[in-house]
Design a protein around this motif. Structure first.
Motif, PDB file in Angstrom:
ATOM      1  N   GLY A 179       0.784  -1.225   0.000  1.00 15.89           N
ATOM      2  CA  GLY A 179       0.000   0.000   0.000  1.00 15.89           C
ATOM      3  C   GLY A 179       0.813   1.270   0.000  1.00 15.89           C
ATOM      4  N   LYS A 180       2.119   1.150  -0.186  1.00 19.19           N
ATOM      5  CA  LYS A 180       3.005   2.312  -0.122  1.00 19.19           C
ATOM      6  C   LYS A 180       3.823   2.443  -1.406  1.00 19.19           C
ATOM      7  N   THR A 181       4.318   3.632  -1.637  1.00 18.59           N
ATOM      8  CA  THR A 181       5.313   3.855  -2.672  1.00 18.59           C
ATOM      9  C   THR A 181       6.678   3.627  -2.041  1.00 18.59           C
ATOM     10  N   VAL A 182       7.435   2.679  -2.564  1.00 20.56           N
ATOM     11  CA  VAL A 182       8.707   2.273  -1.969  1.00 20.56           C
ATOM     12  C   VAL A 182       9.861   2.833  -2.794  1.00 20.56           C
ATOM     13  N   VAL A 183      10.765   3.544  -2.125  1.00 17.35           N
ATOM     14  CA  VAL A 183      11.970   4.066  -2.764  1.00 17.35           C
ATOM     15  C   VAL A 183      13.169   3.386  -2.120  1.00 17.35           C
ATOM     16  N   SER A 184      13.804   2.480  -2.842  1.00 10.96           N
ATOM     17  CA  SER A 184      14.998   1.829  -2.307  1.00 10.96           C
ATOM     18  C   SER A 184      16.208   2.719  -2.565  1.00 10.96           C
ATOM     19  N   PHE A 185      17.156   2.693  -1.629  1.00 10.37           N
ATOM     20  CA  PHE A 185      18.342   3.524  -1.796  1.00 10.37           C
ATOM     21  C   PHE A 185      19.555   2.858  -1.168  1.00 10.37           C
ATOM     22  N   CYS A 186      20.731   3.324  -1.618  1.00 11.17           N
ATOM     23  CA  CYS A 186      22.002   2.859  -1.068  1.00 11.17           C
ATOM     24  C   CYS A 186      23.010   3.986  -1.271  1.00 11.17           C
ATOM     25  N   THR A 187      24.293   3.690  -1.171  1.00  9.49           N
ATOM     26  CA  THR A 187      25.310   4.735  -1.259  1.00  9.49           C
ATOM     27  C   THR A 187      25.354   5.381  -2.639  1.00  9.49           C
ATOM     28  N   GLY A 188      25.511   4.552  -3.684  1.00  9.66           N
ATOM     29  CA  GLY A 188      25.683   5.098  -5.020  1.00  9.66           C
ATOM     30  C   GLY A 188      24.717   4.583  -6.060  1.00  9.66           C
ATOM     31  N   GLY A 189      23.825   3.671  -5.686  1.00  5.84           N
ATOM     32  CA  GLY A 189      22.805   3.188  -6.600  1.00  5.84           C
ATOM     33  C   GLY A 189      22.884   1.732  -6.980  1.00  5.84           C
ATOM     34  N   ILE A 190      24.035   1.094  -6.810  1.00  2.00           N
ATOM     35  CA  ILE A 190      24.195  -0.263  -7.326  1.00  2.00           C
ATOM     36  C   ILE A 190      23.379  -1.287  -6.546  1.00  2.00           C
ATOM     37  N   ARG A 191      23.390  -1.194  -5.219  1.00  2.00           N
ATOM     38  CA  ARG A 191      22.628  -2.155  -4.434  1.00  2.00           C
ATOM     39  C   ARG A 191      21.127  -1.944  -4.584  1.00  2.00           C
ATOM     40  N   CYS A 192      20.697  -0.681  -4.556  1.00  2.00           N
ATOM     41  CA  CYS A 192      19.255  -0.452  -4.657  1.00  2.00           C
ATOM     42  C   CYS A 192      18.736  -0.769  -6.045  1.00  2.00           C
ATOM     43  N   GLU A 193      19.589  -0.797  -7.061  1.00  2.00           N
ATOM     44  CA  GLU A 193      19.133  -1.211  -8.386  1.00  2.00           C
ATOM     45  C   GLU A 193      18.804  -2.696  -8.397  1.00  2.00           C
ATOM     46  N   LYS A 194      19.671  -3.508  -7.811  1.00  2.00           N
ATOM     47  CA  LYS A 194      19.364  -4.940  -7.712  1.00  2.00           C
ATOM     48  C   LYS A 194      18.187  -5.177  -6.770  1.00  2.00           C
ATOM     49  N   ALA A 195      18.191  -4.459  -5.651  1.00  2.00           N
ATOM     50  CA  ALA A 195      17.121  -4.643  -4.667  1.00  2.00           C
ATOM     51  C   ALA A 195      15.762  -4.300  -5.248  1.00  2.00           C
ATOM     52  N   ALA A 196      15.700  -3.260  -6.070  1.00  2.00           N
ATOM     53  CA  ALA A 196      14.421  -2.834  -6.638  1.00  2.00           C
ATOM     54  C   ALA A 196      13.841  -3.900  -7.567  1.00  2.00           C
ATOM     55  N   ILE A 197      14.707  -4.642  -8.257  1.00  2.00           N
ATOM     56  CA  ILE A 197      14.219  -5.722  -9.110  1.00  2.00           C
ATOM     57  C   ILE A 197      13.576  -6.816  -8.257  1.00  2.00           C
ATOM     58  N   VAL A 198      14.221  -7.155  -7.144  1.00  2.00           N
ATOM     59  CA  VAL A 198      13.648  -8.152  -6.239  1.00  2.00           C
ATOM     60  C   VAL A 198      12.332  -7.640  -5.659  1.00  2.00           C
ATOM     61  N   LEU A 199      12.285  -6.355  -5.319  1.00  2.00           N
ATOM     62  CA  LEU A 199      11.047  -5.765  -4.809  1.00  2.00           C
ATOM     63  C   LEU A 199       9.918  -5.885  -5.823  1.00  2.00           C
ATOM     64  N   GLN A 200      10.226  -5.615  -7.092  1.00  2.00           N
ATOM     65  CA  GLN A 200       9.210  -5.711  -8.132  1.00  2.00           C
ATOM     66  C   GLN A 200       8.662  -7.127  -8.251  1.00  2.00           C
ATOM     67  N   GLN A 201       9.515  -8.118  -8.009  1.00  2.00           N
ATOM     68  CA  GLN A 201       9.092  -9.509  -8.149  1.00  2.00           C
ATOM     69  C   GLN A 201       8.264  -9.995  -6.961  1.00  2.00           C
ATOM     70  N   GLN A 202       8.177  -9.173  -5.897  1.00  2.00           N
ATOM     71  CA  GLN A 202       7.414  -9.558  -4.713  1.00  2.00           C
ATOM     72  C   GLN A 202       5.921  -9.277  -4.848  1.00  2.00           C
ATOM     73  N   GLY A 203       5.506  -8.637  -5.935  1.00  2.00           N
ATOM     74  CA  GLY A 203       4.089  -8.388  -6.143  1.00  2.00           C
ATOM     75  C   GLY A 203       3.505  -7.356  -5.197  1.00  2.00           C
ATOM     76  N   LEU A 204       4.272  -6.335  -4.865  1.00  2.00           N
ATOM     77  CA  LEU A 204       3.754  -5.268  -4.010  1.00  2.00           C
ATOM     78  C   LEU A 204       2.660  -4.511  -4.752  1.00  2.00           C
ATOM     79  N   ASP A 205       1.725  -3.917  -4.000  1.00  2.00           N
ATOM     80  CA  ASP A 205       0.600  -3.247  -4.645  1.00  2.00           C
ATOM     81  C   ASP A 205       0.812  -1.752  -4.816  1.00  2.00           C
ATOM     82  N   GLY A 206       2.032  -1.297  -4.628  1.00  2.00           N
ATOM     83  CA  GLY A 206       2.371   0.096  -4.859  1.00  2.00           C
ATOM     84  C   GLY A 206       3.601   0.190  -5.739  1.00  2.00           C
ATOM     85  N   PRO A 207       3.917   1.382  -6.239  1.00  2.00           N
ATOM     86  CA  PRO A 207       5.087   1.555  -7.099  1.00  2.00           C
ATOM     87  C   PRO A 207       6.399   1.314  -6.358  1.00  2.00           C
TER      88      PRO A 207
END
Length: 260
Positions: A179-207
């Protein structure tokens, strides 16, 4: 504004690479000739780099890298210091440029989560919601000891000790993101880029978004509103303030002793 005569750069790019060893040898020689120090990691999924030296040497090395069409759009983040914050030069071929131990998560082969500009995140945090009125949560994908140096106000922190623990932590805490808009972050972007793909695959109901360029780009473009503390970096500067200068205003967390 940070000062000093040593230029420090950090950058990464997920891109399919089939010539990892040849690329490693060429980049190592180019850095050696320019007397640069730092770390460059190369894998079949891309490149991750942290280098320091004279401005002429660093930018010459980047120009050589950009001559390869695969890296033509590389845009390193820059900061300055009085001394080189690395002891040696390491250029290595690795299985992953950021280890998650999930071979199927290949950002060079999968759709990238939308990148959220720093200014947009700052505006959303100031207004308390995204442009559609949804609540916004920032999800820190860094290790616990890094979070202890500083993070966004109210950021979700699952106290992971290494990035390979992120998928299991997400599975355990998935419901709190619904139910939330999720913004993943890290130091320079590399970890949150991989993490965001995993987040997308979890079927969350928000962006799901990743913070473009991570904390360091956020500092550079906004000055750091809604962020408290400094940003840990993996070199001898230890932490940077919102002006991208080495920070002296921090208490080293007790958890820092456990980093690795």
């Amino acid at each position: 504004m940070s000062t000093g005569s040593i230029l420090n750069i950090s950058s990464y790019k997920f891109v399919a690479l089939s010539d990892t060893q040849a690329l490693r040898d060429a980049l190592y020689q180019a850095a050696l000739e320019r007397e640069l120090k730092g770390t460059v990691l190369i894998a079949e999924e891309g490149i991750n780099l942290f280098l320091a030296g004279s401005a002429e040497g660093v930018r010459g090395w980047v120009d050589q890298l950009r001559a390869d069409p695969r890296f033509a759009d590389l845009a390193p983040k820059e900061s300055w210091s009085e001394a080189v914050p690395f002891k040696k030069l390491l250029v290595k071929v690795k299985p992953e440029i950021i280890r998650m131990n999930m071979p199927a998560i290949r950002p060079d082969q999968l759709p990238r989560a939308p990148a959220l500009p720093a200014a947009t995140l700052a505006r959303w945090l100031a207004q308390g919601h995204d442009d559609e009125g949804r609540p916004v949560v920032t999800l820190d994908t860094r290790n616990a000891f890094e979070v202890d140096y500083g993070t966004f106000d109210g950021a979700i922190d699952w106290r992971i000790n290494k990035f390979t623990e992120f998928p299991a932590a997400l599975a355990a805490h998935r419901e709190e993101l619904m139910g939330k808009t999720v913004v993943s972050f890290c130091t320079g972007g590399i970890r949150c880029e991989k993490a965001a793909i995993v987040l997308q695959q979890q079927g969350l109901d928000g962006p799901v978004y990743q913070l473009e360029g991570g904390i360091l780009k956020y500092f550079e473009e906004t000055g750091g509103p809604h962020y408290h503390g400094s940003c840990f970096v993996f070199d001898q500067r230890e932490a940077l303030d919102a002006g991208l200068a080495p920070s002296t205003d921090f208490v080293r967390p007790a958890s820092e002793a456990h980093r690795g």
